[in-house]
Design a protein around this motif. Sequence first.
Motif, PDB file in Angstrom:
ATOM      1  N   VAL A   1      -5.551   0.446  12.016  1.00  0.00           N
ATOM      2  CA  VAL A   1      -4.498   0.283  11.009  1.00  0.00           C
ATOM      3  C   VAL A   1      -5.011   0.572   9.593  1.00  0.00           C
ATOM      4  O   VAL A   1      -4.390   1.347   8.859  1.00  0.00           O
ATOM      5  N   PRO A   2      -6.145  -0.010   9.169  1.00  0.00           N
ATOM      6  CA  PRO A   2      -6.639   0.311   7.820  1.00  0.00           C
ATOM      7  C   PRO A   2      -6.970   1.795   7.648  1.00  0.00           C
ATOM      8  O   PRO A   2      -6.684   2.379   6.601  1.00  0.00           O
ATOM      9  N   GLN A   3      -7.575   2.398   8.687  1.00  0.00           N
ATOM     10  CA  GLN A   3      -7.920   3.818   8.594  1.00  0.00           C
ATOM     11  C   GLN A   3      -6.665   4.680   8.488  1.00  0.00           C
ATOM     12  O   GLN A   3      -6.586   5.589   7.651  1.00  0.00           O
ATOM     13  N   SER A   4      -5.686   4.389   9.338  1.00  0.00           N
ATOM     14  CA  SER A   4      -4.441   5.158   9.317  1.00  0.00           C
ATOM     15  C   SER A   4      -3.714   4.982   7.990  1.00  0.00           C
ATOM     16  O   SER A   4      -3.178   5.946   7.432  1.00  0.00           O
ATOM     17  N   ALA A   5      -3.691   3.748   7.490  1.00  0.00           N
ATOM     18  CA  ALA A   5      -3.008   3.476   6.224  1.00  0.00           C
ATOM     19  C   ALA A   5      -3.676   4.225   5.076  1.00  0.00           C
ATOM     20  O   ALA A   5      -2.997   4.779   4.198  1.00  0.00           O
ATOM     21  N   LYS A   6      -4.998   4.258   5.086  1.00  0.00           N
ATOM     22  CA  LYS A   6      -5.735   4.956   4.028  1.00  0.00           C
ATOM     23  C   LYS A   6      -5.440   6.456   4.064  1.00  0.00           C
ATOM     24  O   LYS A   6      -5.199   7.087   3.026  1.00  0.00           O
ATOM     25  N   MET A   7      -5.438   7.029   5.273  1.00  0.00           N
ATOM     26  CA  MET A   7      -5.156   8.458   5.412  1.00  0.00           C
ATOM     27  C   MET A   7      -3.701   8.762   5.050  1.00  0.00           C
ATOM     28  O   MET A   7      -3.406   9.754   4.384  1.00  0.00           O
ATOM     29  N   ALA A   8      -2.793   7.886   5.481  1.00  0.00           N
ATOM     30  CA  ALA A   8      -1.372   8.089   5.190  1.00  0.00           C
ATOM     31  C   ALA A   8      -1.101   8.001   3.691  1.00  0.00           C
ATOM     32  O   ALA A   8      -0.275   8.739   3.150  1.00  0.00           O
ATOM     33  N   LYS A   9      -1.790   7.085   3.025  1.00  0.00           N
ATOM     34  CA  LYS A   9      -1.636   6.947   1.576  1.00  0.00           C
ATOM     35  C   LYS A   9      -2.037   8.242   0.874  1.00  0.00           C
ATOM     36  O   LYS A   9      -1.358   8.699  -0.055  1.00  0.00           O
ATOM     37  N   LYS A  10      -3.117   8.839   1.356  1.00  0.00           N
ATOM     38  CA  LYS A  10      -3.584  10.102   0.774  1.00  0.00           C
ATOM     39  C   LYS A  10      -2.547  11.207   0.989  1.00  0.00           C
ATOM     40  O   LYS A  10      -2.236  11.978   0.072  1.00  0.00           O
ATOM     41  N   VAL A  11      -2.004  11.271   2.210  1.00  0.00           N
ATOM     42  CA  VAL A  11      -0.989  12.285   2.513  1.00  0.00           C
ATOM     43  C   VAL A  11       0.248  12.076   1.644  1.00  0.00           C
ATOM     44  O   VAL A  11       0.799  13.022   1.067  1.00  0.00           O
ATOM     45  N   LYS A  12       0.675  10.837   1.539  1.00  0.00           N
ATOM     46  CA  LYS A  12       1.870  10.541   0.754  1.00  0.00           C
ATOM     47  C   LYS A  12       1.678  10.923  -0.710  1.00  0.00           C
ATOM     48  O   LYS A  12       2.584  11.488  -1.343  1.00  0.00           O
ATOM     49  N   GLU A  13       0.512  10.620  -1.249  1.00  0.00           N
ATOM     50  CA  GLU A  13       0.235  10.964  -2.645  1.00  0.00           C
ATOM     51  C   GLU A  13       0.294  12.476  -2.850  1.00  0.00           C
ATOM     52  O   GLU A  13       0.820  12.955  -3.863  1.00  0.00           O
ATOM     53  N   MET A  14      -0.222  13.227  -1.873  1.00  0.00           N
ATOM     54  CA  MET A  14      -0.176  14.688  -1.987  1.00  0.00           C
ATOM     55  C   MET A  14       1.261  15.191  -1.882  1.00  0.00           C
ATOM     56  O   MET A  14       1.660  16.114  -2.601  1.00  0.00           O
ATOM     57  N   GLU A  15       2.046  14.582  -0.988  1.00  0.00           N
ATOM     58  CA  GLU A  15       3.443  14.999  -0.847  1.00  0.00           C
ATOM     59  C   GLU A  15       4.239  14.692  -2.117  1.00  0.00           C
ATOM     60  O   GLU A  15       5.078  15.493  -2.547  1.00  0.00           O
TER      61      GLU A  15
ATOM     62  N   MET B   1       0.826  -1.202   0.000  1.00  0.00           N
ATOM     63  CA  MET B   1       0.000   0.000   0.000  1.00  0.00           C
ATOM     64  C   MET B   1       0.864   1.259   0.000  1.00  0.00           C
ATOM     65  O   MET B   1       0.542   2.251  -0.652  1.00  0.00           O
ATOM     66  N   ALA B   2       1.986   1.193   0.711  1.00  0.00           N
ATOM     67  CA  ALA B   2       2.876   2.358   0.796  1.00  0.00           C
ATOM     68  C   ALA B   2       3.478   2.703  -0.556  1.00  0.00           C
ATOM     69  O   ALA B   2       3.634   3.869  -0.905  1.00  0.00           O
ATOM     70  N   GLY B   3       3.815   1.684  -1.333  1.00  0.00           N
ATOM     71  CA  GLY B   3       4.403   1.928  -2.642  1.00  0.00           C
ATOM     72  C   GLY B   3       5.815   2.483  -2.546  1.00  0.00           C
ATOM     73  O   GLY B   3       6.483   2.378  -1.512  1.00  0.00           O
ATOM     74  N   GLU B   4       6.252   3.109  -3.612  1.00  0.00           N
ATOM     75  CA  GLU B   4       7.618   3.625  -3.680  1.00  0.00           C
ATOM     76  C   GLU B   4       7.775   4.895  -2.841  1.00  0.00           C
ATOM     77  O   GLU B   4       6.844   5.687  -2.711  1.00  0.00           O
ATOM     78  N   THR B   5       8.971   5.073  -2.291  1.00  0.00           N
ATOM     79  CA  THR B   5       9.258   6.307  -1.568  1.00  0.00           C
ATOM     80  C   THR B   5       9.722   7.376  -2.549  1.00  0.00           C
ATOM     81  O   THR B   5      10.112   7.081  -3.679  1.00  0.00           O
ATOM     82  N   SER B   6       9.681   8.594  -2.099  1.00  0.00           N
ATOM     83  CA  SER B   6      10.159   9.705  -2.917  1.00  0.00           C
ATOM     84  C   SER B   6      11.669   9.589  -3.114  1.00  0.00           C
ATOM     85  O   SER B   6      12.380   9.111  -2.227  1.00  0.00           O
ATOM     86  N   PRO B   7      12.191  10.024  -4.260  1.00  0.00           N
ATOM     87  CA  PRO B   7      13.650  10.004  -4.454  1.00  0.00           C
ATOM     88  C   PRO B   7      14.370  10.939  -3.491  1.00  0.00           C
ATOM     89  O   PRO B   7      15.588  10.866  -3.344  1.00  0.00           O
TER      90      PRO B   7
END
Length: 306
Positions: A97-111, A37-43
């Motif tokens: 955990v699912p709720q936090s992961a979903k919110m974190a995924k959204k934040v990461k995508e925006m970042e 779910m986390a996927g790739e990190t930023s370079p």
Amino acid sequence: MKKIAIATTLAFMFTSTLFAEPNLQKNPEGLKKLAQMAGETSPYYRAKKEVFPKDYFLVSQNLPFLVGTALFHPDSKKLNLTKEQLEKLVEMKKTIVPQSAKMAKKVKEMELKLAKNILDTNATPESQAKLVDEIAKAKADMTKAHLNCIDTVKHLLSPEQFKTLLELASTKQRMQKAKAQQAQPQAKKVDMNSEGAKLFQAKCAICHSTSKPTDMSKVVAPAVMGVMNHVKMKYPEKDKAIAFMKDYVLNPSADKAVCMPQKIKRFGLMPSQKESVTEKELDVILPWMFDNFPPKGFIGMGMMHR
């Protein structure tokens, strides 16, 4: 099956308090799902390892993550949780955990979008301000939910249990334990003269090191201690672990893998070794691997509590 596993863990919890141990064992499949779910990190990511979803809270370093500590900390049995307390914590984890992961995924995508926008010649700090505000709000919402979680745990436990939990969660406590482990006598060295060791050196060591790599640029496959750490997390029983490894060595596939997905992405899927090693040789190599790795006190990537 999940209910049976939890029931077994609960039963064991109330029959064994002689040794420090976690209330529950971490589920490797759950860790895999989070990694996917986390996927790739930023370079531009500067930490050695991304800890998803924890890294994406507004206050990610200075607040304890108590549900995970209460369930999975190596010494969490010291909390002496009741059956009802443990069941409620398990239910909280299933929701949080699912709720936090979903919110974190959204934040990461925006970042990541914010980072991508720096390549846009038309982008200005002013034009990105709205996105920054959205990131800030999402992170703040995550931390507010985190504080609610801490408060729920506080009221679920007794004052003495909560005090113990905070001690388990503290960085100081972890550092003291790490120092104590370092002060202990070194683990017995692996017998590299055994038949299993000799066959491993001849058949496997060209890719899988028996010691911690010092130059990661030259690493072509995970070291054997890391491999066995993951194998034993999923197959703690020796016969099942050996059966799995034999099958995987001869007939590897991504769906069988017990390592994190990013390892396969980095190193590729191990090719079948049918042409390189016989089943008879594996019957000697694999028990040696199980008996000797990982060494006592080994802590793999992602295994430390934060």
